[in-house]
Design a protein around this motif. Structure first.
Motif, PDB file in Angstrom:
ATOM      1  N   UNK A  38     143.578 -23.891 -34.375  1.00  0.00           N
ATOM      2  CA  UNK A  38     144.180 -23.196 -35.724  1.00  0.00           C
ATOM      3  C   UNK A  38     143.447 -23.630 -36.621  1.00  0.00           C
TER       4      UNK A  38
ATOM      5  N   UNK B 209     152.530 -12.652 -51.174  1.00  0.00           N
ATOM      6  CA  UNK B 209     152.336 -11.010 -50.947  1.00  0.00           C
ATOM      7  C   UNK B 209     151.420 -10.692 -51.873  1.00  0.00           C
TER       8      UNK B 209
ATOM      9  N   UNK C  41     157.039 -16.453 -50.696  1.00  0.00           N
ATOM     10  CA  UNK C  41     156.682 -15.065 -50.291  1.00  0.00           C
ATOM     11  C   UNK C  41     156.296 -14.093 -51.203  1.00  0.00           C
TER      12      UNK C  41
ATOM     13  N   UNK D 146     154.667 -21.429 -40.668  1.00  0.00           N
ATOM     14  CA  UNK D 146     153.670 -21.536 -39.894  1.00  0.00           C
ATOM     15  C   UNK D 146     153.385 -20.275 -38.944  1.00  0.00           C
ATOM     16  N   UNK D 147     154.478 -19.643 -38.689  1.00  0.00           N
ATOM     17  CA  UNK D 147     154.478 -18.438 -37.853  1.00  0.00           C
ATOM     18  C   UNK D 147     153.953 -17.276 -38.592  1.00  0.00           C
ATOM     19  N   UNK D 148     153.901 -17.399 -40.056  1.00  0.00           N
ATOM     20  CA  UNK D 148     153.165 -16.147 -40.862  1.00  0.00           C
ATOM     21  C   UNK D 148     151.769 -16.686 -40.897  1.00  0.00           C
ATOM     22  N   UNK D 149     151.218 -17.535 -40.452  1.00  0.00           N
ATOM     23  CA  UNK D 149     149.931 -18.185 -40.652  1.00  0.00           C
ATOM     24  C   UNK D 149     149.670 -18.801 -42.143  1.00  0.00           C
TER      25      UNK D 149
ATOM     26  N   UNK E  86     148.886 -23.148 -47.258  1.00  0.00           N
ATOM     27  CA  UNK E  86     147.695 -23.119 -47.028  1.00  0.00           C
ATOM     28  C   UNK E  86     147.276 -21.503 -46.466  1.00  0.00           C
ATOM     29  N   UNK E  87     147.246 -20.596 -47.263  1.00  0.00           N
ATOM     30  CA  UNK E  87     147.071 -19.194 -46.497  1.00  0.00           C
ATOM     31  C   UNK E  87     145.506 -18.925 -46.686  1.00  0.00           C
ATOM     32  N   UNK E  88     145.020 -17.831 -45.740  1.00  0.00           N
ATOM     33  CA  UNK E  88     143.665 -17.381 -45.710  1.00  0.00           C
ATOM     34  C   UNK E  88     143.515 -16.674 -47.338  1.00  0.00           C
ATOM     35  N   UNK E  89     144.186 -16.040 -47.523  1.00  0.00           N
ATOM     36  CA  UNK E  89     144.449 -15.379 -49.098  1.00  0.00           C
ATOM     37  C   UNK E  89     144.195 -16.087 -50.245  1.00  0.00           C
TER      38      UNK E  89
ATOM     39  N   UNK F  55     149.133 -23.382 -40.817  1.00  0.00           N
ATOM     40  CA  UNK F  55     148.394 -23.587 -39.560  1.00  0.00           C
ATOM     41  C   UNK F  55     147.996 -25.114 -39.617  1.00  0.00           C
TER      42      UNK F  55
ATOM     43  N   UNK G 147     141.581 -20.377 -38.391  1.00  0.00           N
ATOM     44  CA  UNK G 147     141.640 -19.914 -39.921  1.00  0.00           C
ATOM     45  C   UNK G 147     140.536 -20.027 -40.498  1.00  0.00           C
TER      46      UNK G 147
ATOM     47  N   UNK H  37     149.236 -14.754 -30.978  1.00  0.00           N
ATOM     48  CA  UNK H  37     148.703 -14.813 -32.324  1.00  0.00           C
ATOM     49  C   UNK H  37     147.394 -13.711 -32.156  1.00  0.00           C
TER      50      UNK H  37
END
Lengths: 233, 233, 233, 233
Positions: free
Chosen positions: B198, A202, A198, A28-31, A107-110, A34, B202, B30
């Motif tokens: 959030x 990345x 990770x 969560x901290x890395x986004x 779930x990341x933006x990327x 979220x 996002x 953030x």
């Protein structure tokens, strides 16, 4: 096929839950988880299968050990409060097909952008990067990792079948993407699963920047969007 | 319409203020409430309406429970130190029109850029993303969320009317954008409002990257900027 | 002109140093003062002028109260260990010309890129953004802030003269950029200076994304770079 | 040539290990050593050479003092648990050729992208940036730093020879890139090595954004990728 012949010793819910909660808060901290997105699990017992998994609807920034419950091999609750995630069946499928000890869904933006942009080709190729050596069993950067992309659906039976097919069709994959949705990654234990998240996130950022630079980022054909305001849910 | 029929139990200022302060500091961390931007509120009582809201001009990285005060249904201070935010009337409007229990107003880079780029079309459409299921009442990614965009103004009576019109015209919206300014999001309680921030931020990042990649990011017609140095305030 | 008629009470080094150190570590955490870049000061006394300023060469992630020393109005050390920053003269100039109580100098990726890209026009215009209201004395988003850009030099006498000229020529500016170098921002006290840094850096990110999207980001004419390897120091 | 004539006093493993672990966790937090990527070392003794280095395969977010071991001048373990990193030989080469007291190897998204994009020219030129003054011995922004780029390989003898050649051919370099792999930076002690990593990574982000804006970001010719799914490891 990438399985775990010598699986590590399993642990009870009381040991796994604080570790899973800490992993979830870090994601969560890395986004990468979220809101209430993401769900996280680890195997408590193999025969019969018992899984510790995050309950549905909890804010991942506040995740604590009490937010995990035990479910059986059908995803039915055995112990703990709350409702297991709807995607528990996907976790169980990954555990069965891969012999994984832990499964992390983010779930990341990327991953959202790439899974749409590369979705029509059925997967994303990652090759030539030293970072690939962070994936279990990969000993050289001259490796090509194929991350299958499965269409998103709210029909969890269908999702389970599609994920199972993707796992069987790509026995060496370390993760898979749901289109417009996110990443499933796994490992023999929680530590390895975290490492795989990770490494893959990345590389999604690396590839995402290359896609953007080369004009390959494209929006989902947004038929609904053109329909104007308040198109309903 | 998206209202909250079964509202959760309300809490006194002494309980709400530390939670609101923690939420504000997390938003600052953030980068979504830098400087003194952003303001945060939660309902203390419904009849007559009493709101806990951050005082004006406080640095959001240092926000503490003492930075919140109680105001009545006209925005007049009832308890606590400092001046309520100028935008208190917008918070009160959202609380009345939506039955919200908490309202969070943030200023992110992405919402600033997108609200300018999409401002002429009156709103931003978000559709097809699994992350949308983090919005209350949304059960599928096959949802189209229309985020209305309201022109920015320093005339708070006009802003209040425009926000009210946007809320009435888009009864299912979970947030709205002020152009070149930021996001208002709300929820039945603080936890839900945070989740909505959030989820929307996002998706603003996802859409913002697609806008950039497809040449749709554009600057505000900067007539003043061309006028040279020290154009005054 | 933007001066501080009613200046706040000043504080001794023992009170200012821990606050300056915390501000510096926070700026380092955001990536705005990596390595030993950046320097930070606050006024201890007005007549005669005494300034608390970070010592030269200290890693900003480890900045502590002991890394600040007192200097007189010529920048000569009065108390504390280490050598004052080479840019102490610029801090003193800003304090004198603006009546500032605190000066923060940061090096961000965005300010580096923008100060090069807009350098030939002598400044950067920021207008129409609500975030501008975080700058002291700005009451509306319909404000145009002109951030002067001064050519970088290692001749600190010349830098001091150029900065003084930029301050005199732009009496309403809240910050200035050194080309390829970074931001100087100031305020009546440390809190206000920190707010100004956050506001300006936020807007540099907004503008930087617009510059990138519209093809206005460009590299410095890199004559040396073409000359091949190890072209000097 | 950039060597360290007056080297600082060395320290035993018990003093170096907690500092190296803290440095590694900070690099992981910035996303520059995700998963198990990265390895970190410092000199314990010069004659005969003894190095403290992180063990292989450890998650850098959890790095602790116990994850470091002592190796001799051939990279053979002298004290501590686990296997030294495969890249220990590269650390030893940097220590010998440069007289460095500490060596940090990181994998960032930006260094991965830039080392591919600029790889065919054999290096990356960084010039005109004030941030360059954070590199030891650099007194002006009118400096051109040439960061050599060495082809990646899993043959560590070859990598060692190539790194040695790059160091000899670029006696003033403060760091070098392995293509598609990451950065090696060093310093007379750990503090200086950390500063060099921050300075170089900062400039990689600046240059990376310029490369993206000017169409110079390009993918590795991904022959394998086209071969379809599960093309081996």
């Amino acid at each position: 096929m990438l399985t775990f012949l010598a699986t590590p010793p399993l642990a009870p819910l009381s040991e796994l839950a604080p570790l899973l909660a800490a992993a979830g808060r870090a994601l969560h901290a890395r986004g990468w988880a979220l809101g209430t997105s993401g769900n996280f699990s680890a195997v408590v017992r193999r025969e019969p299968l018992v899984l510790a998994i995050s309950r549905s609807g909890v804010d991942k920034g506040r995740l604590s050990a009490g937010d995990f419950l035990k479910v059986d091999d059908k995803g039915l609750p055995l112990e703990g409060n709350g409702k297991p995630s709807d995607e528990t069946v996907v976790h169980l499928t990954v555990v069965r097909e891969r012999g994984a000890g832990a499964v992390l869904h983010t779930h990341s933006v990327r991953s959202t952008l790439l899974s749409e942009a590369a979705g029509d080709t059925g997967g994303l190729a990652l090759s030539g990067y030293e970072m690939l050596k962070g994936l279990a069993g990969v000993a050289t950067h001259e490796h090509s990792e194929w991350v299958p992309i499965v269409e998103n659906t709210q029909d969890y039976d269908r999702m389970t079948r599609d994920v199972k097919a993707a796992l069987l069709g790509n026995p060496r994959a370390h993760g898979l993407l749901l289109r417009g949705h996110g990443l499933y990654a796994w490992g023999r234990d929680l530590e390895e699963a975290q490492r795989h998240v990770e490494v893959l996130e990345f590389l999604f950022e690396v590839e995402g920047r290359l896609y953007a630079a080369s004009g390959r980022l494209k929006a989902r054909a947004a038929g609904v969007a053109a329909g104007g305001r308040d198109g309903g849910d």
